[in-house]
Design a protein around this motif. Sequence first.
Motif, PDB file in Angstrom:
ATOM      1  N   ALA A   1       0.986  -1.091   0.063  1.00  0.00           N
ATOM      2  CA  ALA A   1      -0.124  -0.043   0.250  1.00  0.00           C
ATOM      3  C   ALA A   1       1.043   1.334   0.076  1.00  0.00           C
ATOM      4  O   ALA A   1       2.084   1.379   0.658  1.00  0.00           O
ATOM      5  N   LYS A   2       0.401   2.328  -0.668  1.00  0.00           N
ATOM      6  CA  LYS A   2       1.196   3.415  -0.729  1.00  0.00           C
ATOM      7  C   LYS A   2       1.127   4.170   0.898  1.00  0.00           C
ATOM      8  O   LYS A   2       0.285   4.250   1.409  1.00  0.00           O
ATOM      9  N   LYS A   3       2.335   4.553   0.973  1.00  0.00           N
ATOM     10  CA  LYS A   3       2.456   5.432   2.547  1.00  0.00           C
ATOM     11  C   LYS A   3       1.453   6.636   2.547  1.00  0.00           C
ATOM     12  O   LYS A   3       1.190   7.214   1.354  1.00  0.00           O
ATOM     13  N   ARG A   4       0.929   6.588   3.635  1.00  0.00           N
ATOM     14  CA  ARG A   4      -0.134   7.905   3.887  1.00  0.00           C
ATOM     15  C   ARG A   4      -0.007   8.461   5.094  1.00  0.00           C
ATOM     16  O   ARG A   4       0.487   8.046   5.908  1.00  0.00           O
ATOM     17  N   ASN A   5      -0.326   9.630   5.223  1.00  0.00           N
ATOM     18  CA  ASN A   5      -0.682  10.782   6.238  1.00  0.00           C
ATOM     19  C   ASN A   5      -1.947  11.097   6.476  1.00  0.00           C
ATOM     20  O   ASN A   5      -2.971  10.904   5.611  1.00  0.00           O
ATOM     21  N   TYR A   6      -2.302  10.950   8.121  1.00  0.00           N
ATOM     22  CA  TYR A   6      -3.725  11.473   8.383  1.00  0.00           C
ATOM     23  C   TYR A   6      -3.418  13.217   8.032  1.00  0.00           C
ATOM     24  O   TYR A   6      -2.384  13.826   8.245  1.00  0.00           O
ATOM     25  N   CYS A   7      -4.468  13.494   7.529  1.00  0.00           N
ATOM     26  CA  CYS A   7      -4.689  15.090   7.196  1.00  0.00           C
ATOM     27  C   CYS A   7      -5.827  15.659   7.250  1.00  0.00           C
ATOM     28  O   CYS A   7      -6.801  15.018   7.491  1.00  0.00           O
ATOM     29  N   TYR A   8      -6.018  16.927   7.696  1.00  0.00           N
ATOM     30  CA  TYR A   8      -7.147  17.783   7.553  1.00  0.00           C
ATOM     31  C   TYR A   8      -7.430  17.973   6.244  1.00  0.00           C
ATOM     32  O   TYR A   8      -6.386  18.699   5.588  1.00  0.00           O
ATOM     33  N   LYS A   9      -8.672  17.715   5.529  1.00  0.00           N
ATOM     34  CA  LYS A   9      -8.755  17.954   4.252  1.00  0.00           C
ATOM     35  C   LYS A   9      -8.852  19.641   3.867  1.00  0.00           C
ATOM     36  O   LYS A   9      -9.005  20.237   4.647  1.00  0.00           O
ATOM     37  N   GLN A  10      -8.292  19.640   2.563  1.00  0.00           N
ATOM     38  CA  GLN A  10      -8.327  21.192   2.082  1.00  0.00           C
ATOM     39  C   GLN A  10      -9.701  22.032   2.624  1.00  0.00           C
ATOM     40  O   GLN A  10      -9.534  23.023   2.988  1.00  0.00           O
ATOM     41  N   LYS A  11     -10.927  21.350   2.315  1.00  0.00           N
ATOM     42  CA  LYS A  11     -12.085  22.083   2.590  1.00  0.00           C
ATOM     43  C   LYS A  11     -12.190  22.578   3.818  1.00  0.00           C
ATOM     44  O   LYS A  11     -12.763  23.375   4.118  1.00  0.00           O
ATOM     45  N   TYR A  12     -11.814  21.350   4.707  1.00  0.00           N
ATOM     46  CA  TYR A  12     -11.904  21.728   6.020  1.00  0.00           C
ATOM     47  C   TYR A  12     -11.002  23.028   6.672  1.00  0.00           C
ATOM     48  O   TYR A  12     -11.377  23.698   7.261  1.00  0.00           O
ATOM     49  N   MET A  13      -9.796  22.835   6.022  1.00  0.00           N
ATOM     50  CA  MET A  13      -8.933  24.011   6.539  1.00  0.00           C
ATOM     51  C   MET A  13      -9.185  25.234   5.859  1.00  0.00           C
ATOM     52  O   MET A  13      -9.005  26.278   6.696  1.00  0.00           O
ATOM     53  N   ASN A  14      -9.969  25.322   4.871  1.00  0.00           N
ATOM     54  CA  ASN A  14     -10.481  26.472   4.256  1.00  0.00           C
ATOM     55  C   ASN A  14     -11.569  27.064   5.417  1.00  0.00           C
ATOM     56  O   ASN A  14     -11.748  28.266   5.364  1.00  0.00           O
ATOM     57  N   TYR A  15     -12.370  26.197   5.908  1.00  0.00           N
ATOM     58  CA  TYR A  15     -13.535  26.442   6.826  1.00  0.00           C
ATOM     59  C   TYR A  15     -12.660  27.353   7.897  1.00  0.00           C
ATOM     60  O   TYR A  15     -13.181  28.305   8.666  1.00  0.00           O
ATOM     61  N   VAL A  16     -11.863  26.303   8.533  1.00  0.00           N
ATOM     62  CA  VAL A  16     -10.982  27.012   9.706  1.00  0.00           C
ATOM     63  C   VAL A  16     -10.449  28.221   9.520  1.00  0.00           C
ATOM     64  O   VAL A  16     -10.562  29.221  10.271  1.00  0.00           O
ATOM     65  N   LEU A  17      -9.883  28.485   8.243  1.00  0.00           N
ATOM     66  CA  LEU A  17      -9.373  29.830   8.107  1.00  0.00           C
ATOM     67  C   LEU A  17     -10.157  30.950   8.245  1.00  0.00           C
ATOM     68  O   LEU A  17     -10.190  31.896   8.915  1.00  0.00           O
ATOM     69  N   HIS A  18     -11.304  30.686   7.188  1.00  0.00           N
ATOM     70  CA  HIS A  18     -12.524  31.830   7.224  1.00  0.00           C
ATOM     71  C   HIS A  18     -13.334  32.041   8.497  1.00  0.00           C
ATOM     72  O   HIS A  18     -13.536  32.947   8.971  1.00  0.00           O
ATOM     73  N   GLU A  19     -13.677  30.819   9.174  1.00  0.00           N
ATOM     74  CA  GLU A  19     -14.668  30.954  10.307  1.00  0.00           C
ATOM     75  C   GLU A  19     -13.666  31.383  11.533  1.00  0.00           C
ATOM     76  O   GLU A  19     -14.004  31.943  12.407  1.00  0.00           O
ATOM     77  N   TYR A  20     -12.343  30.677  11.857  1.00  0.00           N
ATOM     78  CA  TYR A  20     -11.717  30.815  13.067  1.00  0.00           C
ATOM     79  C   TYR A  20     -10.493  31.834  12.883  1.00  0.00           C
ATOM     80  O   TYR A  20     -10.205  32.252  13.933  1.00  0.00           O
ATOM     81  N   ILE A  21      -9.937  31.832  11.924  1.00  0.00           N
ATOM     82  CA  ILE A  21      -9.053  32.999  11.817  1.00  0.00           C
ATOM     83  C   ILE A  21      -9.262  34.274  11.037  1.00  0.00           C
ATOM     84  O   ILE A  21      -9.036  35.156  11.875  1.00  0.00           O
TER      85      ILE A  21
END
Length: 415
Positions: A145-165
């Motif tokens: 299997a390809k190595k993978r990372n846990y991540c916060y998805k880009q759309k979630y990070m976009n929401y974090v940026l606009h709502e909380y930052i």
Amino acid sequence: SEQEADFSNVGIELKQTPIDETKKGELRAGERLSITNISFDSPVEENFYQSHLWNKIKLILLVQYIRNKSVDRLDYRISFVNFFSPPKKDLMIIRQDYEKINNKIKAGKAHELSESDTLYLGAATKGATAQKSMVPQYYGDHTLAKKRNYCYKQKYMNYVLHEYILKNNVPCEPIIQENELRDTTFEELITLRIGKYIGMSDKELCKLFDVPYTNNKAQWNTLSFRMLGITGNHAEEFVKAGIEVKTIRIEENGKIEQNMSFPPFKFKELVKEEWESSTIYNYFDTTRFFFVLFKKSGDQYILEKSKFWNMPYQDLNDTVYSGWKAIQDKIKQGVSFRLKKKKNKEIKVENDLPKIKDNPILHIRPHATKSAYLIHGLYTYGNIERDADELPNGDFMTKQSFWIRNSYLMEQLKK
């Protein structure tokens, strides 16, 4: 590369991430936020709150900078520095995402993981070298299997940026309350909401929710959100997860009339793409859909069911890839044209690009209201500037876009 938080004595993880500025001057998250490795060569950590993932996300010192590719990376400006912990209302979904990833790993299917499997927390491949960085799985038959990372998805990070930052108060409404996810999953809850109205016609639903019956596409989309209990067309959880709502009308013959279309692509950009960083791959690898199905009965459509869906790993990486590659190869080699006179003496332009019959899922078709061509500088037709795009050899032909076959969608909806 330690599994514990960067500042372990105080339980703080340090993360930096880019922000992009659009041509309109708006800010958006530049990419997903990579959190920590997913281990495929050892048993999964069953308890979320005792996992190394929780140690990494419970309190993040988030450093965000504006990415400006016209300057040296060392000259990027740090714009925001904040502490971020996942809000309680998000944490229930993040935990369910974590369990969903774990369940796939325990089933020996780590090689089939996709970001589109989950909502806020994703399993992302590790960069352009992912194809070469294969590891055997602890579970199942130890498939690579390809190595993978846990991540916060880009759309979630976009929401974090606009709502909380930026504190822009993103204009959307929550579908669920925090306590509703204790005994059920997000997806089960949403389909149950729609399920209460199964058997009702679109006309009855319009009357129930005081929605004008216009018989246009937007009407069925609006009904879908009303059934979910919100007054607008922006559900908070869908915005965070990047879920696309698609209302599908099935005709009385059991078929879907329309194929699913995507924005037009540029020929000269398409030929430069690599598969795993291509627009079409990234779209299906990260996007989850929510389908709401209506079936025609006489002069109205009856609500039949709803379903979450993301493209299966094999379909994307085998069938869609082969269709995409055939189209890319043909454009690289050069598209040939044949001018054919029709009975009304008009000229029909035929090309040798792969056709709809050549792939059971993916094909390309014109994405312009009118045709336009400039072939070998000799034959000109239509509005080149508005309706055509340049091929690598300098010819111009009608703008094209990718389409997903309606027969494939119908098969997926029946499963």
